[in-house]
Design a protein around this motif. Structure first.
Motif, short mmCIF file in Angstrom:
data_model
loop_
_atom_site.label_atom_id
_atom_site.label_comp_id
_atom_site.label_asym_id
_atom_site.label_seq_id
_atom_site.Cartn_x
_atom_site.Cartn_y
_atom_site.Cartn_z
N THR A 1 7.34 16.77 -24.93
CA THR A 1 7.38 15.43 -25.53
C THR A 1 6.18 15.22 -26.45
O THR A 1 5.04 15.40 -26.04
N ASP A 2 6.47 14.86 -27.68
CA ASP A 2 5.42 14.63 -28.69
C ASP A 2 5.65 13.25 -29.30
O ASP A 2 6.62 13.04 -30.04
N LEU A 3 4.76 12.33 -28.99
CA LEU A 3 4.87 10.98 -29.53
C LEU A 3 4.05 10.82 -30.81
O LEU A 3 3.55 9.74 -31.10
N TYR B 1 7.81 10.84 -34.28
CA TYR B 1 8.38 9.84 -33.38
C TYR B 1 7.93 8.44 -33.78
O TYR B 1 8.73 7.51 -33.79
N GLN B 2 6.67 8.29 -34.10
CA GLN B 2 6.15 6.97 -34.50
C GLN B 2 6.82 6.47 -35.77
O GLN B 2 6.91 5.26 -35.99
N GLN C 1 12.70 1.91 -34.27
CA GLN C 1 13.07 1.71 -32.87
C GLN C 1 13.82 0.38 -32.73
O GLN C 1 13.52 -0.57 -33.45
N THR D 1 13.09 -1.60 -27.28
CA THR D 1 12.45 -0.36 -26.84
C THR D 1 11.35 -0.67 -25.82
O THR D 1 10.49 -1.52 -26.09
N PRO E 1 7.86 -0.38 -23.75
CA PRO E 1 6.53 0.06 -24.20
C PRO E 1 6.28 1.52 -23.78
O PRO E 1 6.80 1.97 -22.76
N ASN E 2 5.49 2.24 -24.57
CA ASN E 2 5.26 3.67 -24.32
C ASN E 2 4.73 3.94 -22.92
O ASN E 2 5.09 4.94 -22.30
N TRP E 3 3.87 3.06 -22.38
CA TRP E 3 3.29 3.30 -21.06
C TRP E 3 4.35 3.33 -19.96
O TRP E 3 4.17 3.98 -18.94
N TYR F 1 7.26 4.72 -19.93
CA TYR F 1 7.94 6.00 -19.78
C TYR F 1 7.27 6.87 -18.72
O TYR F 1 7.95 7.45 -17.87
N SER G 1 14.45 16.66 -23.83
CA SER G 1 13.14 16.50 -24.48
C SER G 1 12.96 17.50 -25.61
O SER G 1 12.43 17.17 -26.67
#
Length: 160
Positions: A27-29, A33-34, A38, A42, A44-46, A48, A94
């Motif tokens: 996984t590469d954010l 991805y940024q 979205q 969506t 929040p990233n935290w 996940y 992923s």
């Protein structure tokens, strides 16, 4: 807990950690991805990391409950194989989404992942209700991931 009962617990935990680490490593954010549009809903990233940690912990417990509840050695072997295949599908999603950067392919694959979780629930539920119940949050989360994946494809496609 007896020594014989500890080994399956350790193995289930190790398997969950291997799958989690495999998915996390892939996984590469980063910028790609940024840069994706979205949907407004969506998470929040935290969330996940929290969600997947809980899912993998519950899946490890479910695999242990299913293995212990299996009526015979053949069924225990099938349980191990089904959970291993599910772990493979989890990491493959992923890989397709983040590394290959093909959310459209990942959308097709997430259907297989969802079916794998649903099949685990039905199969294990025949002899271990606790295992089936422990997998329900996994199915719910993969449903959210699939809907998010579909929205990303709709908002950003075509890919490739």
């Amino acid at each position: 807990m007896h020594r014989e009962g500890l080994l399956p617990l350790i193995l289930a935990a190790m398997a969950a950690l291997i799958v989690a680490a495999g998915g996390a490593t892939i996984t590469d954010l980063g910028p790609w991805y940024q840069g994706l549009t979205q949907p407004s809903w969506t998470p929040p990233n935290w969330l996940y990391g929290v969600a997947w940690t809980l899912i993998f912990a519950l899946a490890a417990l479910a695999s242990l409950a299913a293995w212990r509840g299996a009526p015979n050695a053949n069924t225990r072997t099938k349980v191990i194989g089904l959970f291993a295949f599910n772990g493979f599908l989890n990491v493959l999603w992923s890989l397709l989404f983040f590394r290959v950067q093909r959310p459209d392919w990942a959308l097709i694959e997430v259907a297989a992942l969802w079916l794998s979780v649903a099949f685990l629930i039905v199969y294990c539920g025949r002899f271990s209700k606790p295992a089936a119940l422990l997998l329900l949050p996994y199915l719910a989360w993969v449903s959210v991931v699939a809907a998010l994946n579909a929205a990303i494809v709709q908002l950003n496609g075509p890919f490739g």
